[in-house]
Scaffold this active site. Structure first.
Site, short mmCIF file in Angstrom:
data_model
loop_
_atom_site.label_atom_id
_atom_site.label_comp_id
_atom_site.label_asym_id
_atom_site.label_seq_id
_atom_site.Cartn_x
_atom_site.Cartn_y
_atom_site.Cartn_z
N VAL A 84 48.63 -9.54 50.08
CA VAL A 84 47.55 -10.53 50.08
C VAL A 84 46.29 -9.68 50.28
O VAL A 84 45.98 -9.27 51.39
CB VAL A 84 47.73 -11.58 51.19
CG1 VAL A 84 46.53 -12.51 51.24
CG2 VAL A 84 49.01 -12.38 50.98
N PRO A 85 45.60 -9.34 49.19
CA PRO A 85 44.62 -8.25 49.20
C PRO A 85 43.26 -8.58 49.83
O PRO A 85 42.23 -8.64 49.17
CB PRO A 85 44.47 -7.92 47.72
CG PRO A 85 44.72 -9.23 47.03
CD PRO A 85 45.78 -9.91 47.85
N CYS A 86 43.27 -8.75 51.15
CA CYS A 86 42.01 -9.03 51.84
C CYS A 86 41.05 -7.85 51.77
O CYS A 86 39.85 -8.02 51.97
CB CYS A 86 42.28 -9.45 53.28
SG CYS A 86 43.19 -8.25 54.26
N HIS A 87 41.56 -6.66 51.44
CA HIS A 87 40.68 -5.50 51.29
C HIS A 87 39.74 -5.65 50.10
O HIS A 87 38.74 -4.96 50.01
CB HIS A 87 41.51 -4.20 51.16
CG HIS A 87 42.40 -4.17 49.97
ND1 HIS A 87 43.66 -4.75 49.98
CD2 HIS A 87 42.24 -3.63 48.74
CE1 HIS A 87 44.22 -4.56 48.80
NE2 HIS A 87 43.39 -3.88 48.02
#
Length: 157
Positions: A119-122
């Site tokens: 879950v690419p919160c970056h």
């Protein structure tokens, strides 16, 4: 609940999950021993993370089972929709969720993301393009964004 610790280029990752899916992937800053064997339930996640870091994978196909509120899960789904190599802002996420005034709640849900990288919160940055807070440290966020958007070699001749 099964747990595995794997080595990544940016530190040791902890993977937790059960027969319903992976519920946690996080970076571990303290000294931790790598798992000598990966439990079957977590082997696909470990393999796909390895492929991601090798530059061979952009999307993940293993089952996810994060724990959170309905709102947090809605934010995490929006995060999963950010394409590989692209970024968005908290404001844009708020717009997509239908309430620009929810920007702080969106940022808080982003900060509670239990599934690092998958879950690419970056991929969420400030509206001005700045790197904003990241639980794993801004240096890791920068590394991940550069990993996903390597420089393009132009023809010399």
């Amino acid at each position: 609940m099964e747990t595995a610790y794997i080595k990544t280029p940016v530190g040791i990752a902890r993977i937790e999950g059960d027969e319903h899916g992976v519920s946690v992937i996080s970076i571990v800053d303290e000294a931790t021993q790598l798992s000598p064997e990966i439990p079957n339930i977590l082997s696909k996640a470990a393999q796909e993370l390895h492929e991601y870091f090798e530059g061979e994978r952009r999307d993940f196909s293993f089952a996810l089972n994060p724990r959170g509120t309905d709102f947090q899960k809605a934010v995490w789904q929006e995060l999963r929709d950010i394409p590989f190599g692209k970024t968005t802002s908290y404001m844009e996420l708020s717009r997509k969720l239908g309430d620009v005034k929810a920007i702080r709640a969106v940022a808080a849900a982003n900060g509670k993301n239990p599934l690092w990288i998958v879950v690419p919160c970056h991929r969420v940055i400030g509206s001005d393009g700045s790197l904003t807070g990241y639980a794993g440290g801004l240096w890791r966020k920068k590394w991940l964004l550069e990993h996903e958007t390597p420089p393009v070699q132009h023809r010399l001749f």
